[in-house]
Design a protein around this motif. Structure first.
Motif, PDB file in Angstrom:
ATOM      1  N   THR A  41       0.811  -1.219   0.000  1.00  0.00           N
ATOM      2  CA  THR A  41       0.000   0.000   0.000  1.00  0.00           C
ATOM      3  C   THR A  41       0.843   1.268   0.000  1.00  0.00           C
ATOM      4  OG1 THR A  41      -0.173  -0.138   2.419  1.00  0.00           O
ATOM      5  CG2 THR A  41      -1.959  -1.102   1.132  1.00  0.00           C
ATOM      6  N   SER A  42       2.125   1.161   0.366  1.00  0.00           N
ATOM      7  CA  SER A  42       2.949   2.373   0.409  1.00  0.00           C
ATOM      8  C   SER A  42       3.083   3.013  -0.969  1.00  0.00           C
ATOM      9  CB  SER A  42       4.341   2.041   0.970  1.00  0.00           C
ATOM     10  OG  SER A  42       5.042   1.173   0.099  1.00  0.00           O
ATOM     11  N   ARG A  43       2.962   2.207  -2.027  1.00  0.00           N
ATOM     12  CA  ARG A  43       3.049   2.738  -3.384  1.00  0.00           C
ATOM     13  C   ARG A  43       1.713   3.287  -3.876  1.00  0.00           C
ATOM     14  NH1 ARG A  43       8.463   2.869  -5.197  1.00  0.00           N
ATOM     15  NH2 ARG A  43       9.566   1.223  -4.092  1.00  0.00           N
ATOM     16  N   LEU A  44       0.657   3.024  -3.127  1.00  0.00           N
ATOM     17  CA  LEU A  44      -0.684   3.381  -3.584  1.00  0.00           C
ATOM     18  C   LEU A  44      -1.393   4.363  -2.666  1.00  0.00           C
ATOM     19  CD1 LEU A  44      -1.839  -0.246  -4.461  1.00  0.00           C
ATOM     20  CD2 LEU A  44      -1.303   1.539  -6.115  1.00  0.00           C
ATOM     21  N   LEU A  45      -0.980   4.407  -1.417  1.00  0.00           N
ATOM     22  CA  LEU A  45      -1.772   5.111  -0.420  1.00  0.00           C
ATOM     23  C   LEU A  45      -0.864   5.897   0.515  1.00  0.00           C
ATOM     24  CD1 LEU A  45      -4.700   5.361   0.751  1.00  0.00           C
ATOM     25  CD2 LEU A  45      -4.138   3.422   2.223  1.00  0.00           C
ATOM     26  N   THR A  46      -1.135   7.186   0.662  1.00  0.00           N
ATOM     27  CA  THR A  46      -0.404   8.024   1.611  1.00  0.00           C
ATOM     28  C   THR A  46      -1.416   8.685   2.532  1.00  0.00           C
ATOM     29  OG1 THR A  46       1.310   8.486  -0.025  1.00  0.00           O
ATOM     30  CG2 THR A  46       1.204   9.932   1.885  1.00  0.00           C
ATOM     31  N   VAL A  47      -1.307   8.409   3.826  1.00  0.00           N
ATOM     32  CA  VAL A  47      -2.260   8.933   4.801  1.00  0.00           C
ATOM     33  C   VAL A  47      -1.595  10.048   5.596  1.00  0.00           C
ATOM     34  CG1 VAL A  47      -3.783   8.386   6.730  1.00  0.00           C
ATOM     35  CG2 VAL A  47      -3.348   6.664   4.965  1.00  0.00           C
ATOM     36  N   HIS A  48      -2.218  11.228   5.561  1.00  0.00           N
ATOM     37  CA  HIS A  48      -1.710  12.383   6.302  1.00  0.00           C
ATOM     38  C   HIS A  48      -2.676  12.693   7.435  1.00  0.00           C
ATOM     39  CE1 HIS A  48       1.462  13.346   3.451  1.00  0.00           C
ATOM     40  NE2 HIS A  48       0.594  13.162   2.485  1.00  0.00           N
ATOM     41  N   GLY A  49      -2.327  12.221   8.610  1.00  0.00           N
ATOM     42  CA  GLY A  49      -3.096  12.565   9.804  1.00  0.00           C
ATOM     43  C   GLY A  49      -2.343  13.608  10.601  1.00  0.00           C
ATOM     44  N   GLN A  50      -2.851  13.893  11.800  1.00  0.00           N
ATOM     45  CA  GLN A  50      -2.193  14.904  12.625  1.00  0.00           C
ATOM     46  C   GLN A  50      -0.791  14.461  13.023  1.00  0.00           C
ATOM     47  OE1 GLN A  50      -4.861  15.858  15.831  1.00  0.00           O
ATOM     48  NE2 GLN A  50      -6.459  16.621  14.470  1.00  0.00           N
ATOM     49  N   ASN A  51      -0.616  13.162  13.255  1.00  0.00           N
ATOM     50  CA  ASN A  51       0.722  12.674  13.588  1.00  0.00           C
ATOM     51  C   ASN A  51       1.665  12.809  12.398  1.00  0.00           C
ATOM     52  OD1 ASN A  51       0.025  11.993  16.200  1.00  0.00           O
ATOM     53  ND2 ASN A  51      -0.567   9.908  15.661  1.00  0.00           N
ATOM     54  N   ASP A  52       1.118  12.621  11.185  1.00  0.00           N
ATOM     55  CA  ASP A  52       1.940  12.765   9.989  1.00  0.00           C
ATOM     56  C   ASP A  52       2.394  14.203   9.812  1.00  0.00           C
ATOM     57  OD1 ASP A  52       1.519   9.977   8.584  1.00  0.00           O
ATOM     58  OD2 ASP A  52      -0.439  10.638   9.283  1.00  0.00           O
TER      59      ASP A  52
END
Length: 590
Positions: free
Chosen positions: A128-139
């Motif tokens: 999933t690292s090649r398909l999905l990037t999640v930006h939350g508050q921790n990110d």
């Protein structure tokens, strides 16, 4: 691209399914409805650590299932994804999509599946690292870390820096290997010298005895024969005498051969055909006896006649045993140990000439690392000014018109006990795996303000906008990945919120963008609007679900987000006006 997600037993969500499409998708809902659980589910599909506390109360497990399409990413990402699927034995569905599943039990144990195969969570994350990037508050907080800032700069610089970094890493590995060997030889010179002396002594002992492969096994058989020499000689001699007769006997027919010869002669002289027909068979018997007699003669001649032969072999066996007691269970093992020890002895040269030669090799390797590091630093410095200018421009469009981002590339000085110190232009730097540079993002929030590190200068809302501006800039040459933003608009409102919506819509031209938001100004820019609804059965049991809104329902939801005006004509009119404004803004800016 993420096309579908199903969530079971996660937080307040008992069962929910959501369809995702290209463009910008926003996810809204009242506080506590479960929007965060959607982001949590995507984190789980990204291989994040499982938390049993996220499992719905009363449920035995939480299950998240995502369906991904992999043909809309760039070639490099598609090749990497193919390698992950192949190594895991995973298979795509008939439509080419790949299903990823993460299960978290209430006891904390978790399982991951990819393309129908059980895999470690790390493999799921690699996919999933090649398909999905999640930006939350921790990110967003991670953006304050130097290593993340360096990675962002290198991503912006692209292949130019990537190729220089690969060359640097190759030279660095060679240099570190040679340097480690030199340090080890120098620090352990006395110890290595003693080891060399021990090896020389042992090899001299082995070479003095000079064992041959399999010699110990052959000696056992020979010694066994010599121990029974008298009985063997007596048996062989008696058999030979019985067949051929006694050597000192003058009597005719003393042996089997004589008797067989006489019998054959009598049959040959008979006139009866029945008897003469038997004569050839006796001839065959005579031939066999002659062969056996000859072999017995050879056996007797080969038996040692020297009484000391047994003692000689026993002494040789004792020598071989002295080796097998020290070096290996058998002689073949001793010979193998000797070969390995000679190779080790060759590498233990601690003479001054050897150390000087190795030091010269280290300096030559260091020179190659130094030159590669200079080129890498120069390329990063050039890219840093471009990145700073591009992000600053984006910040201007996010209601931070006077803000300026600086990207500083500085030499990373070595510490007192540094593991990889490298002299570059008279300064000792730390030659890390990513070069000799440290990168720092500094923000000047308004005109005339001193630039400070992000960790000291940016508020929560400013940090969110810096991250969004950076993502917009970094997305320029990258297509296809799914980007998820969890409340990237936290701490902002008014015109800034509209500008964030515009940037997200622009980003959605090249990426699938999914945004969790509480701002109607952002939600109005969506191509698809999902809402998380919470229901309460009145008995304390809360459940949430996800559904796609129609155009009319979007107006109602936006009116609710506008200070809870969903049940008023004024609120709905305001929501319709907001949607129309968003459409106009998109048509102008996109």
């Amino acid at each position: 691209m993420l096309t579908e997600i199903r969530i079971d037993g996660l937080g307040v969500i008992s069962t929910a399914t959501a369809q995702f499409h290209e463009g910008l998708t926003v996810l809204t809902g009242e506080t506590g409805a479960g929007k965060t659980m959607v982001v949590t589910s995507l984190h789980l599909l990204s291989g994040a650590r499982a938390d049993a506390g996220r499992v719905r109360v009363g449920a035995s497990k939480a299950v998240v299932e995502g369906r991904f399409v992999v043909d809309d990413v760039n070639d490099a990402a598609r090749a990497a994804i193919g390698e992950v699927l192949e190594s895991a034995g995973a298979e795509a569905d008939e439509d080419g999509s790949v299903i990823a599943v993460r299960t978290v039990n209430s006891d904390g144990r978790s399982r991951a599946h990819l393309g129908g195969r059980g895999v470690p969570a790390a493999v799921l994350g690699e996919f999933t690292s090649r398909l999905l990037t999640v930006h939350g508050q921790n990110d967003q907080l991670r953006l304050q870390r130097p290593e993340q800032q360096l990675a962002a700069l290198d991503q912006f610089a692209g292949d130019g820096v990537a190729s220089l970094l690969r060359k640097y890493q190759v030279h660095r590995r060679t240099w570190l290997d040679a340097r480690t060997e030199l340090l080890e030889r120098t620090a352990r010179s006395r110890e290595l010298a003693l080891e060399a002396d021990r090896l020389k002594h042992s090899l001299a002992e082995i070479d003095g005895i000079a064992p041959e492969p399999g010699e110990d096994t052959r000696l056992v058989a020979e010694i066994r024969r010599l121990s029974d020499l008298d009985s063997l000689r007596e048996a062989a001699a008696g058999a030979h005498e019985a067949l051929s007769g006694a050597a000192d006997s003058s009597a005719d027919g003393g042996g089997v051969l004589d008797l067989l010869g006489g019998a054959r002669a009598r049959l040959d002289s008979a006139d009866d055909p029945a008897l003469t027909a038997l004569a050839p068979r006796l001839g065959e018997a005579i031939a066999v006896v002659v062969d056996v007699t000859t072999e017995l003669s050879g056996y007797l001649s080969e038996l040692p006649s020297d009484p000391s032969a047994l003692d000689t072999m026993l002494n040789r066996q004792a020598e071989l045993k002295s080796l097998t007691r020290k070096y290996a269970p058998d002689i073949d093992g001793v010979i193998a140990w000797a070969d390995e020890s000679r190779a080790r002895l060759d590498s233990l040269d601690v003479s001054e000439d050897a150390l000087a030669k190795l030091a010269a090799e280290v300096e030559t390797a260091a020179g190659k690392v130094r030159e590669a590091a200079r080129k890498l630093s120069a390329a990063r410095t050039k890219a840093a000014s471009k990145l700073a200018a591009a992000v600053s421009t984006e910040l201007g469009g996010l209601a931070m018109g006077k803000a300026r981002l600086e990207v500083q590339v500085r030499p990373l000085r070595a510490s007192a006990q540094d593991s990889a110190p490298l002299d570059v232009d008279g300064t000792t730097l730390h030659a890390g795996s990513n070069g000799v540079d440290e990168v720092e993002f500094r923000l000047s929030a308004h005109s005339g303000a001193q630039s400070l590190p992000l960790s000291k200068s940016a508020s929560g809302g400013e940090l969110s906008r810096v991250m969004l501006a950076l993502e917009v800039v970094l997305a320029g040459s990258d297509h296809g990945a799914t980007m998820v933003f969890d409340e990237v608009d936290a701490g902002v409102g008014g015109r800034a919120a509209v500008e964030i919506g515009k940037r997200l819509a622009r980003l959605a031209r090249t990426h699938q963008v999914i945004v969790v938001t509480h701002l109607p100004q952002v939600a109005a820019f969506a191509d698809t609007h999902l809402v998380v609804n919470k229901s309460d059965d009145g008995k304390g049991k809360v459940d949430s679900g996800v559904r796609t809104l129609t155009d009319e329902e979007r107006v109602v939801e936006l009116a609710r987000m506008l200070a809870g005006l969903d049940d008023t004509e004024t609120g709905r009119a305001h929501a319709e006006e907001l949607l129309e404004t968003a459409r106009s803004e998109r048509s102008v800016s996109l």
